[in-house]
Design a protein around this motif. Structure first.
Motif, PDB file in Angstrom:
ATOM      1  N   SER A   1      -0.447  10.464   2.847  1.00  0.00           N
ATOM      2  CA  SER A   1      -1.284   9.279   3.028  1.00  0.00           C
ATOM      3  C   SER A   1      -0.753   8.464   4.194  1.00  0.00           C
ATOM      4  O   SER A   1       0.391   8.017   4.171  1.00  0.00           O
ATOM      5  CB  SER A   1      -1.266   8.422   1.760  1.00  0.00           C
ATOM      6  OG  SER A   1      -1.682   9.167   0.638  1.00  0.00           O
TER       7      SER A   1
ATOM      8  N   LEU B   1       3.947  13.392  -0.160  1.00  0.00           N
ATOM      9  CA  LEU B   1       4.389  13.774  -1.502  1.00  0.00           C
ATOM     10  C   LEU B   1       4.268  15.295  -1.614  1.00  0.00           C
ATOM     11  O   LEU B   1       3.176  15.844  -1.465  1.00  0.00           O
ATOM     12  CB  LEU B   1       3.525  13.098  -2.568  1.00  0.00           C
ATOM     13  CG  LEU B   1       3.452  11.573  -2.521  1.00  0.00           C
ATOM     14  CD1 LEU B   1       2.534  11.053  -3.629  1.00  0.00           C
ATOM     15  CD2 LEU B   1       4.834  10.949  -2.643  1.00  0.00           C
TER      16      LEU B   1
ATOM     17  N   ILE C   1       0.357  15.832  -0.722  1.00  0.00           N
ATOM     18  CA  ILE C   1      -0.572  14.745  -0.409  1.00  0.00           C
ATOM     19  C   ILE C   1       0.116  13.853   0.614  1.00  0.00           C
ATOM     20  O   ILE C   1       1.220  13.374   0.377  1.00  0.00           O
ATOM     21  CB  ILE C   1      -0.937  13.914  -1.646  1.00  0.00           C
ATOM     22  CG1 ILE C   1      -1.677  14.762  -2.674  1.00  0.00           C
ATOM     23  CG2 ILE C   1      -1.799  12.718  -1.243  1.00  0.00           C
ATOM     24  CD1 ILE C   1      -1.997  14.021  -3.953  1.00  0.00           C
TER      25      ILE C   1
ATOM     26  N   ARG D   1       2.322   1.815  -3.411  1.00  0.00           N
ATOM     27  CA  ARG D   1       1.385   2.424  -4.370  1.00  0.00           C
ATOM     28  C   ARG D   1       1.331   3.937  -4.182  1.00  0.00           C
ATOM     29  O   ARG D   1       1.224   4.690  -5.146  1.00  0.00           O
ATOM     30  CB  ARG D   1      -0.011   1.819  -4.196  1.00  0.00           C
ATOM     31  CG  ARG D   1      -0.151   0.405  -4.720  1.00  0.00           C
ATOM     32  CD  ARG D   1      -1.626   0.033  -4.882  1.00  0.00           C
ATOM     33  NE  ARG D   1      -2.346   0.050  -3.614  1.00  0.00           N
ATOM     34  CZ  ARG D   1      -2.506  -1.008  -2.822  1.00  0.00           C
ATOM     35  NH1 ARG D   1      -2.018  -2.183  -3.174  1.00  0.00           N
ATOM     36  NH2 ARG D   1      -3.175  -0.904  -1.690  1.00  0.00           N
ATOM     37  N   ALA D   2       1.380   4.374  -2.929  1.00  0.00           N
ATOM     38  CA  ALA D   2       1.360   5.823  -2.678  1.00  0.00           C
ATOM     39  C   ALA D   2       2.620   6.480  -3.227  1.00  0.00           C
ATOM     40  O   ALA D   2       2.561   7.559  -3.826  1.00  0.00           O
ATOM     41  CB  ALA D   2       1.214   6.085  -1.182  1.00  0.00           C
TER      42      ALA D   2
ATOM     43  N   LYS E   1      -6.962   0.810   6.069  1.00  0.00           N
ATOM     44  CA  LYS E   1      -7.425   2.181   6.266  1.00  0.00           C
ATOM     45  C   LYS E   1      -6.346   3.159   5.825  1.00  0.00           C
ATOM     46  O   LYS E   1      -5.168   2.952   6.096  1.00  0.00           O
ATOM     47  CB  LYS E   1      -7.768   2.444   7.733  1.00  0.00           C
ATOM     48  CG  LYS E   1      -8.937   1.635   8.242  1.00  0.00           C
ATOM     49  CD  LYS E   1      -9.230   1.970   9.681  1.00  0.00           C
ATOM     50  CE  LYS E   1     -10.381   1.113  10.213  1.00  0.00           C
ATOM     51  NZ  LYS E   1     -10.666   1.381  11.618  1.00  0.00           N
ATOM     52  N   THR E   2      -6.798   4.175   5.158  1.00  0.00           N
ATOM     53  CA  THR E   2      -5.873   5.224   4.750  1.00  0.00           C
ATOM     54  C   THR E   2      -6.487   6.567   5.095  1.00  0.00           C
ATOM     55  O   THR E   2      -7.667   6.795   4.845  1.00  0.00           O
ATOM     56  CB  THR E   2      -5.605   5.172   3.237  1.00  0.00           C
ATOM     57  OG1 THR E   2      -5.141   3.874   2.898  1.00  0.00           O
ATOM     58  CG2 THR E   2      -4.558   6.201   2.837  1.00  0.00           C
ATOM     59  N   VAL E   3      -5.702   7.406   5.684  1.00  0.00           N
ATOM     60  CA  VAL E   3      -6.133   8.771   5.961  1.00  0.00           C
ATOM     61  C   VAL E   3      -5.288   9.696   5.104  1.00  0.00           C
ATOM     62  O   VAL E   3      -4.066   9.666   5.162  1.00  0.00           O
ATOM     63  CB  VAL E   3      -5.957   9.124   7.450  1.00  0.00           C
ATOM     64  CG1 VAL E   3      -6.398  10.562   7.696  1.00  0.00           C
ATOM     65  CG2 VAL E   3      -6.743   8.165   8.313  1.00  0.00           C
ATOM     66  N   VAL E   4      -5.958  10.475   4.275  1.00  0.00           N
ATOM     67  CA  VAL E   4      -5.235  11.350   3.362  1.00  0.00           C
ATOM     68  C   VAL E   4      -5.441  12.788   3.792  1.00  0.00           C
ATOM     69  O   VAL E   4      -6.568  13.267   3.901  1.00  0.00           O
ATOM     70  CB  VAL E   4      -5.729  11.173   1.914  1.00  0.00           C
ATOM     71  CG1 VAL E   4      -4.917  12.053   0.974  1.00  0.00           C
ATOM     72  CG2 VAL E   4      -5.628   9.719   1.503  1.00  0.00           C
ATOM     73  N   GLN E   5      -4.353  13.433   4.027  1.00  0.00           N
ATOM     74  CA  GLN E   5      -4.378  14.864   4.353  1.00  0.00           C
ATOM     75  C   GLN E   5      -3.779  15.583   3.164  1.00  0.00           C
ATOM     76  O   GLN E   5      -2.755  15.214   2.652  1.00  0.00           O
ATOM     77  CB  GLN E   5      -3.525  15.129   5.597  1.00  0.00           C
ATOM     78  CG  GLN E   5      -3.178  16.584   5.844  1.00  0.00           C
ATOM     79  CD  GLN E   5      -4.310  17.331   6.477  1.00  0.00           C
ATOM     80  OE1 GLN E   5      -4.846  16.885   7.472  1.00  0.00           O
ATOM     81  NE2 GLN E   5      -4.698  18.445   5.887  1.00  0.00           N
ATOM     82  N   LYS E   6      -4.432  16.603   2.773  1.00  0.00           N
ATOM     83  CA  LYS E   6      -4.052  17.156   1.510  1.00  0.00           C
ATOM     84  C   LYS E   6      -4.000  18.623   1.572  1.00  0.00           C
ATOM     85  O   LYS E   6      -4.343  19.148   2.622  1.00  0.00           O
ATOM     86  CB  LYS E   6      -5.065  16.538   0.594  1.00  0.00           C
ATOM     87  CG  LYS E   6      -5.680  17.162  -0.450  1.00  0.00           C
ATOM     88  CD  LYS E   6      -5.322  16.353  -1.652  1.00  0.00           C
ATOM     89  CE  LYS E   6      -5.343  17.120  -2.845  1.00  0.00           C
ATOM     90  NZ  LYS E   6      -5.155  16.726  -4.065  1.00  0.00           N
TER      91      LYS E   6
ATOM     92  N   ALA F   1       0.831  -1.212   0.000  1.00  0.00           N
ATOM     93  CA  ALA F   1       0.000   0.000   0.000  1.00  0.00           C
ATOM     94  C   ALA F   1       0.863   1.259   0.000  1.00  0.00           C
ATOM     95  O   ALA F   1       0.577   2.224  -0.710  1.00  0.00           O
ATOM     96  CB  ALA F   1      -0.933  -0.010   1.206  1.00  0.00           C
TER      97      ALA F   1
END
Lengths: 183, 122
Positions: free
Chosen positions: A155, A142, A153, A117-118, A163-168, A114
């Motif tokens: 992740s 990133l 981004i 992939r990020a 579970k993934t938490v994305v802060q952007k 996972a």
């Protein structure tokens, strides 16, 4: 004054433009794509930061800027490279370097996949940050210079990968880039 | 007949279905402020080829809001989308296009041409 001291007296093989990578004669910055604390372009950072860099990327970048602002000759590497930053795994300018570091983190297959992939979302001008917290979550940051400012981004992948938490992601004007997937 | 989870994800990648449809295959997307929580308890992962991404670009090109949302999810959805763009023809151009679209920036010509070229070949 020895201008090369912060590059381990070896300016051909190492670079340490802000004197943040180690005490003179000890541990110069590696030249393998890995950023210890200085390789983020400060002009990019200063151009777009304020709104969105909150986690590891922000901490690492913040340290870099703090170091730049200080008198480089008086900056202690121990002050800049805290334990927190070392545990974080660091920042990288290439996917290959990030994946090498990922391979050394000892993650489960599902979490490693996972995270990988990020990392794959990075472009050629993306800085990749890796960090693992005490709960085993891994955060991939990133950071990329867009036309309107810095894009970020982050992740955070749970140990089981479910579970993934994305802060952007803010542009230079501080506008949120993330959108609600409601449609 | 019920959609296979991976096919549902690929339909979203190609821009033929909205991301909200992923709930039907157990993928929950919840946004709170700037935080997106993705729950994917069955670890559904679909591969996105350059042609899939190109199709999404072409389908959504005329709708800037949907294009931006779509591109953002492709970048943020690493828990259920395996972007297979590395080392592929036009892969880097498409990836740059995703970042630009997700930020609402105008797409550079190379991304537009790559998408049209790939989609026309499919």
């Amino acid at each position: 004054m020895n201008l090369y001291a912060y590059a381990g007296n070896n300016p051909v093989s190492f670079s340490d433009p802000f004197g943040l990578c180690g005490h003179p004669g000890e541990r110069p910055c590696p030249d393998d794509g890995r950023i210890v604390s200085t390789a983020v372009d400060p002009t990019v950072f200063l151009g777009g930061i304020v709104g969105g860099l909150r986690d590891l990327g922000a901490r690492l970048l913040g340290r870099a800027v703090a170091g730049i602002a200080a008198d480089a000759a008086e900056v202690s590497a121990a002050e800049v490279l805290t334990t927190e930053a070392v545990e974080a795994g660091g920042s990288y300018t290439t996917k290959a370097a990030a994946r090498t570091a990922l391979g050394e983190m000892g993650l489960s297959d599902v979490q490693s996949t996972a995270v990988n992939r990020a990392i794959g979302r990075a472009t050629a001008n993306t800085t990749i940050g890796l960090a693992r917290d005490e709960a085993g979550n891994v955060t991939v940051s990133l950071t990329r210079a867009g036309r309107n400012g810095v894009q970020v981004i982050e992740s955070m992948v749970s140990p089981d990968g479910s579970k993934t938490v994305v802060q952007k992601a803010y542009d230079a004007a501080g506008n949120l880039v993330h959108l609600d997937p409601k449609s | 007949m019920r959609d296979q989870p991976e096919e549902m994800v690929r339909a979203c990648i190609r821009g033929t279905r909205p991301w909200a449809d992923l709930r039907a295959v157990g993928i929950e997307l919840k946004t709170t402020g700037s935080i997106l929580n993705v729950e994917n308890p069955h670890n559904v992962v679909a591969t996105a080829t350059p042609t899939d991404v190109a199709e999404g670009f072409v389908r959504l090109a005329s709708d800037p809001d949907r294009l931006r949302e779509w591109a953002s999810m492709l970048l943020e959805g690493s828990s259920f989308i395996d972007l297979k763009l590395e080392g592929q023809a036009y892969g880097e151009a498409l990836l740059n296009g995703l970042w630009e679209a997700s930020a609402g920036e105008p797409l550079r010509e190379s991304a537009v041409l790559a998408a049209r070229e790939l989609f026309s070949l499919s």
